[in-house]
Write a protein that holds these residues in place. Structure first.
Motif, PDB file in Angstrom:
ATOM      1  N   HIS A  78      91.044  46.771 104.328  1.00 16.04           N
ATOM      2  CA  HIS A  78      91.443  45.908 103.218  1.00 16.04           C
ATOM      3  C   HIS A  78      90.630  46.196 101.957  1.00 16.04           C
ATOM      4  N   GLN A  79      90.655  47.460 101.551  1.00 13.06           N
ATOM      5  CA  GLN A  79      89.912  47.877 100.354  1.00 13.06           C
ATOM      6  C   GLN A  79      90.334  47.083  99.124  1.00 13.06           C
ATOM      7  N   ASN A  80      91.629  46.672  99.072  1.00  7.91           N
ATOM      8  CA  ASN A  80      92.127  45.955  97.885  1.00  7.91           C
ATOM      9  C   ASN A  80      91.521  44.555  97.755  1.00  7.91           C
ATOM     10  N   HIS A  81      90.850  44.081  98.806  1.00  4.62           N
ATOM     11  CA  HIS A  81      90.161  42.783  98.734  1.00  4.62           C
ATOM     12  C   HIS A  81      88.674  42.943  98.405  1.00  4.62           C
ATOM     13  N   LEU A  82      88.280  44.172  98.084  1.00  5.76           N
ATOM     14  CA  LEU A  82      86.897  44.434  97.684  1.00  5.76           C
ATOM     15  C   LEU A  82      86.714  44.028  96.224  1.00  5.76           C
ATOM     16  N   ASN A  83      85.659  43.282  95.933  1.00  4.01           N
ATOM     17  CA  ASN A  83      85.444  42.786  94.574  1.00  4.01           C
ATOM     18  C   ASN A  83      84.569  43.703  93.719  1.00  4.01           C
ATOM     19  N   ASN A  84      83.492  44.196  94.300  1.00  2.00           N
ATOM     20  CA  ASN A  84      82.548  45.024  93.547  1.00  2.00           C
ATOM     21  C   ASN A  84      81.949  46.070  94.476  1.00  2.00           C
ATOM     22  N   VAL A  85      81.336  47.083  93.869  1.00  2.00           N
ATOM     23  CA  VAL A  85      80.557  48.086  94.598  1.00  2.00           C
ATOM     24  C   VAL A  85      79.200  48.203  93.916  1.00  2.00           C
ATOM     25  N   VAL A  86      78.130  48.076  94.691  1.00  2.00           N
ATOM     26  CA  VAL A  86      76.774  48.203  94.164  1.00  2.00           C
ATOM     27  C   VAL A  86      76.025  49.229  95.010  1.00  2.00           C
ATOM     28  N   VAL A  87      75.484  50.239  94.360  1.00  2.00           N
ATOM     29  CA  VAL A  87      74.675  51.262  95.027  1.00  2.00           C
ATOM     30  C   VAL A  87      73.227  51.090  94.569  1.00  2.00           C
ATOM     31  N   LYS A 394      67.886  51.494  80.146  1.00  2.00           N
ATOM     32  CA  LYS A 394      66.559  52.030  80.448  1.00  2.00           C
ATOM     33  C   LYS A 394      65.563  50.890  80.563  1.00  2.00           C
ATOM     34  N   CYS A 395      64.840  50.853  81.699  1.00  2.00           N
ATOM     35  CA  CYS A 395      63.854  49.795  81.948  1.00  2.00           C
ATOM     36  C   CYS A 395      62.459  50.410  82.016  1.00  2.00           C
ATOM     37  N   SER A 396      61.458  49.581  81.802  1.00  2.00           N
ATOM     38  CA  SER A 396      60.083  50.084  81.778  1.00  2.00           C
ATOM     39  C   SER A 396      59.403  50.022  83.136  1.00  2.00           C
ATOM     40  N   SER A 397      59.965  49.278  84.085  1.00  2.00           N
ATOM     41  CA  SER A 397      59.341  49.123  85.400  1.00  2.00           C
ATOM     42  C   SER A 397      60.398  48.719  86.417  1.00  2.00           C
ATOM     43  N   ASN A 398      60.032  48.796  87.701  1.00  2.00           N
ATOM     44  CA  ASN A 398      60.940  48.345  88.760  1.00  2.00           C
ATOM     45  C   ASN A 398      61.218  46.850  88.651  1.00  2.00           C
ATOM     46  N   LYS A 399      60.216  46.101  88.198  1.00  2.00           N
ATOM     47  CA  LYS A 399      60.404  44.656  88.027  1.00  2.00           C
ATOM     48  C   LYS A 399      61.467  44.379  86.971  1.00  2.00           C
ATOM     49  N   GLU A 400      61.444  45.154  85.880  1.00  2.00           N
ATOM     50  CA  GLU A 400      62.448  44.969  84.833  1.00  2.00           C
ATOM     51  C   GLU A 400      63.830  45.418  85.313  1.00  2.00           C
ATOM     52  N   VAL A 401      63.869  46.477  86.142  1.00  2.00           N
ATOM     53  CA  VAL A 401      65.148  46.908  86.725  1.00  2.00           C
ATOM     54  C   VAL A 401      65.779  45.756  87.496  1.00  2.00           C
ATOM     55  N   LEU A 402      64.963  45.055  88.301  1.00  2.00           N
ATOM     56  CA  LEU A 402      65.464  43.917  89.077  1.00  2.00           C
ATOM     57  C   LEU A 402      65.956  42.800  88.155  1.00  2.00           C
ATOM     58  N   GLU A 403      65.174  42.473  87.144  1.00  2.00           N
ATOM     59  CA  GLU A 403      65.559  41.379  86.232  1.00  2.00           C
ATOM     60  C   GLU A 403      66.874  41.683  85.526  1.00  2.00           C
ATOM     61  N   GLU A 404      67.020  42.911  85.023  1.00  2.00           N
ATOM     62  CA  GLU A 404      68.263  43.294  84.343  1.00  2.00           C
ATOM     63  C   GLU A 404      69.434  43.316  85.326  1.00  2.00           C
ATOM     64  N   ALA A 405      69.189  43.807  86.549  1.00  2.00           N
ATOM     65  CA  ALA A 405      70.268  43.923  87.537  1.00  2.00           C
ATOM     66  C   ALA A 405      70.818  42.560  87.927  1.00  2.00           C
ATOM     67  N   ASN A 662      61.436  45.601  99.645  1.00  2.00           N
ATOM     68  CA  ASN A 662      62.325  44.792 100.476  1.00  2.00           C
ATOM     69  C   ASN A 662      62.657  43.468  99.785  1.00  2.00           C
ATOM     70  N   ARG A 663      61.655  42.834  99.159  1.00  2.00           N
ATOM     71  CA  ARG A 663      61.868  41.559  98.469  1.00  2.00           C
ATOM     72  C   ARG A 663      62.778  41.721  97.250  1.00  2.00           C
ATOM     73  N   LYS A 664      62.602  42.829  96.531  1.00  2.00           N
ATOM     74  CA  LYS A 664      63.449  43.071  95.360  1.00  2.00           C
ATOM     75  C   LYS A 664      64.917  43.214  95.774  1.00  2.00           C
ATOM     76  N   ILE A 665      65.154  43.974  96.822  1.00  2.00           N
ATOM     77  CA  ILE A 665      66.531  44.161  97.283  1.00  2.00           C
ATOM     78  C   ILE A 665      67.114  42.842  97.785  1.00  2.00           C
ATOM     79  N   GLU A 666      66.302  42.040  98.464  1.00  6.48           N
ATOM     80  CA  GLU A 666      66.776  40.742  98.955  1.00  6.48           C
ATOM     81  C   GLU A 666      67.202  39.850  97.788  1.00  6.48           C
ATOM     82  N   LYS A 667      66.394  39.807  96.750  1.00  3.49           N
ATOM     83  CA  LYS A 667      66.731  38.971  95.584  1.00  3.49           C
ATOM     84  C   LYS A 667      68.001  39.463  94.898  1.00  3.49           C
ATOM     85  N   LEU A 668      68.120  40.771  94.760  1.00  2.00           N
ATOM     86  CA  LEU A 668      69.305  41.325  94.118  1.00  2.00           C
ATOM     87  C   LEU A 668      70.547  41.095  94.977  1.00  2.00           C
TER      88      LEU A 668
END
Length: 713
Positions: A78-87, A394-405, A662-668
């Motif tokens: 049921h690919q047509n019921h897929l809403n988003n893709v995040v890599v 473009k982000c300055s740190s992994n923490k900023e990548v998480l916040e923007e994401a 692991n915590r960053k991915i969990e939050k995202l």
């Protein structure tokens, strides 16, 4: 050890013969109940997924089966019921990171059921998977690999002469395969300037072949089995054949020299000689057709002819030297290439409900055809893309990548979030690999005893083997009464022995069964509990002690086991015989528990427990090769002050980095909407000393999943 997967109850359409259908057909459900979901079993051999196969899944997730083929290694329903893709890409990390810090990656292992290996990365990982190009200027011509940071262990060709207009040209073309250590040479052809082939050799790879690339090379594992020639023989022969002022000619010659592990400073690369606008490279087959008017690499032939390719590159160089760059510019290669692509797409026979887009489109091009834009978040300047349908932040740190994401990802249909980490040092990586294998061996080993001095060894060995496959049984000679050291093939067998034999009366003695106490087994009980809760193990049980007719008997009485999805049947690599244990996958842990009680009942007389070893982990451990020791001169110098040691452990230690990741991915993940296909990719590493394979995890988020965690990271 090889695994055969039997799934219940019917064959999946279009799947390989080794795998059968894994999911009930959802087409009959009510429309309101339909939702996108992944099948419970991967169809990739040994769970190894190439970058091209990963690209297949992502394109199918974007466009659906009416436009592109279904992925060959998994089933997306049921690919047509897929809403988003995040890599989510963890740049600098590999399988080695995940399994070394398994306890720290708690959220990943408890959430993502599907794990698969990725081959070691090339420098263009994002381009291979997504089609995302780095923003770089064109490099000069000719191209040389001299001085490359990945060439310290390469052999230098005999090139002590200086080149002139009369220096001889030699066409070079190689075929390669994918092994557990990356790409290795399988065939090499060297052609002199007059067109005479002076070298054409098949080459046996050093490591286990994962993909022979037969459709391109025409070479199979069977063909290479009797071949005695090795890479070092080819290197020596090339050094003898090539004169000091030889100029090598080839197409994407850097790849050939890399797989040859050789440095040659005088080269002409036709992929750069005929390079297009915005650094576009054309295929050799295309250049041969439009420049020389000849057809090569014909689709009706199995594999490419390396002699033909080497001769073609020489002809292309002679054409360029004769007519010059002005003539090439007048040909307008970009326009010709675009017309060729459109012509090929229009001539593709349209099947009912079949693909209508060219299968070689990248994910980025697929998004563009849908009028959608890709979101790319990164902290690496060299990864910035100039594509018109890619928004790069473009982000300055992994923490900023998480916040923007957390803010931007829900707004885009397809997103790439890249966190960047420092890879293991070569010395530390080597130590980790060895300690991982040692740890698994010690965890799968038990000491049993004491027994009486004249005990009957035969029945004791039979008792040990009833728990599962035994690697070795050794008599302990340092004790007054006999003890045995039993090393099992799988962790489940050792754990079952501890749980069922410890404290029982055997030949007049109450025996103890326990693991050796070493630094690797100090927290073994904790690790066993966590392994049992691994998402890949949920609903899976280990069963041992059955005969040849077990599979048939289980299938005949499948009504006793509701929710049974698959049987995973290990086979001996040499004898090809099925082993006397298996893993049974069920839809839920409750179904697995009911089945376990039935199988351990009086009628079946089997032993078993809930699974502990994710199949992917077991395969990975089997593929770890012993590595040569590092030079004795290399040492890790400890910090001078005790507070510095504490600071490093607190802030920069890989264990802390893994926990924070692991915590960053969990939050995202908790910010994603239901119906989102989420892929976590640890691309692996490619450095001077060795290649580390990558790891992929995937899941479609569902409505009922828990709320976001509290603050902190």
């Amino acid at each position: 050890m090889e695994l055969e997967t039997e799934t219940i109850p019917r064959k999946r359409k279009g799947a390989p013969n080794s795998a059968l259908a894994t999911e009930p057909d959802l087409e009959d459900e009510e429309p309101r109940a339909k939702k996108a979901r992944l099948s419970s079993i991967l169809f990739a051999e040994n769970d190894v997924v190439t970058h091209k196969q990963l690209c297949e899944l992502l394109k199918y997730a974007v466009l659906g089966k009416s436009t592109v083929p279904e992925p060959s290694w998994c089933q997306l329903l049921h690919q047509n019921h897929l809403n988003n893709v995040v890599v989510i890409i963890l740049k600098g990390m590999s399988q080695l990171h995940f399994y070394r810090f398994y306890l720290e990656f708690r959220f990943l292992r408890k959430t993502f059921r599907h794990k698969f290996s990725l081959p070691p990365p090339k420098s263009s990982f994002l381009f291979d998977v997504i089609g995302l190009q780095k923003k770089k200027l064109a490099r000069g011509f000719p191209r040389t690999v001299k001085g490359s940071p990945n060439c310290e262990n390469f052999i230098l060709a005999k090139c002590n002469g200086s080149i002139t207009d009369n220096s001889p040209l030699f066409g070079l073309s190689c075929q390669m395969c994918l092994t557990s250590k990356g790409r290795e040479l399988t065939r090499i052809s060297l052609v002199a300037e007059g067109g005479h082939c002076i070298m054409d050799e098949l080459v046996k790879p050093e490591f286990k072949i994962m993909d022979s690339f037969t459709s391109f090379s025409g070479i199979t594992k069977k063909i290479l089995n009797p071949v005695p020639t090795e890479l070092k023989d080819v290197q020596n022969l090339l050094r003898q054949l090539l004169p000091p002022d030889a100029v090598l000619v080839g197409h994407s010659l850097d790849l050939d020299l890399k797989v040859l592990k050789m440095i040659h400073p005088y080269v002409i690369d036709t992929s750069l000689l005929y390079i297009g606008k915005q650094c576009r490279r054309f295929k050799l087959r295309f250049l041969a057709k439009v420049i020389l008017g000849k057809d090569i690499q014909c689709p009706d032939k199995l594999g490419h002819d390396t002699i033909e390719e080497a001769r073609t590159t020489l002809e292309l160089v002679r054409y360029f030297l004769k007519y010059g760059p002005k003539k090439i510019a007048e040909l307008n290669l970009e326009a010709l290439a675009s017309r060729e692509e459109l012509k090929a797409a229009s001539q593709e026979p349209e099947k009912k409900g079949g693909p209508t887009k060219p299968p070689n489109m990248s994910v980025l091009e697929c998004l563009d055809s849908m009028g959608q834009k890709l979101l790319f978040l990164t902290r690496d300047i060299d990864e910035l893309s100039s594509s018109r349908n890619c928004l790069t932040i473009k982000c300055s740190s992994n923490k900023e990548v998480l916040e923007e994401a957390r803010v931007e990802v829900p707004l885009f249909p397809f997103s790439i979030v890249q966190f960047s980490f420092e890879p293991f040092s070569p010395i530390f990586a080597d130590e980790v690999k060895q300690s991982m294998k040692t740890k698994w061996i010690e965890m799968s080993t038990v000491y049993v005893g004491p027994f009486i001095k004249n005990c009957n060894i035969g029945p004791l060995k039979k008792m040990f083997k009833s728990m599962g496959p035994v690697q070795s049984v050794t008599l302990v000679l340092e004790t007054f009464r006999p003890y045995f050291c039993v090393q099992y093939e799988v962790l489940e067998a050792a754990q079952l022995a501890i749980e069922t034999m410890n404290g029982i009366l055997v030949e007049g003695s109450y025996i103890r069964v326990h693991r050796p106490v070493t630094e690797f087994t100090l927290e073994c009980d904790t690790l066993v509990r966590e392994l049992e809760q691994d998402c890949e193990n949920q609903g899976t049980i280990y069963v041992t002690g059955f005969g040849k007719a077990f599979k048939e008997r289980l299938l005949e009485q499948s009504s006793l086991f509701p929710g049974l999805e698959a049987m995973i049947l290990p086979k001996d690599v040499k004898s090809r015989q099925q082993k006397k244990y298996c893993f049974l996958k069920f839809k839920s842990r409750d179904s697995a528990q009911v089945a376990l009680e039935i199988l351990k009942g009086k009628d079946w007389k089997l032993k078993g427990r809930h699974a502990l070893t994710p199949m992917h982990l077991q395969t990975w451990l089997k593929d770890i090769h012993p590595e040569p020791a590092m030079p004795s001169g290399l040492q890790l110098v400890p910090p001078l002050l005790e507070k510095h040691v504490f600071q490093i452990m607190e802030e920069n230690h890989p264990r802390i980095v893994a926990w924070r990741c692991n915590r960053k991915i969990e939050k995202l993940y908790h910010c994603l909407s239901p119906g989102t296909l989420c892929l976590i990719l640890l691309p692996g590493t490619n450095n001077t000393f060795e290649l580390h394979p990558g790891l992929g995890l995937m899941k479609i988020k569902e409505e009922e999943e828990s709320d976001p965690p509290g603050p902190g990271v």
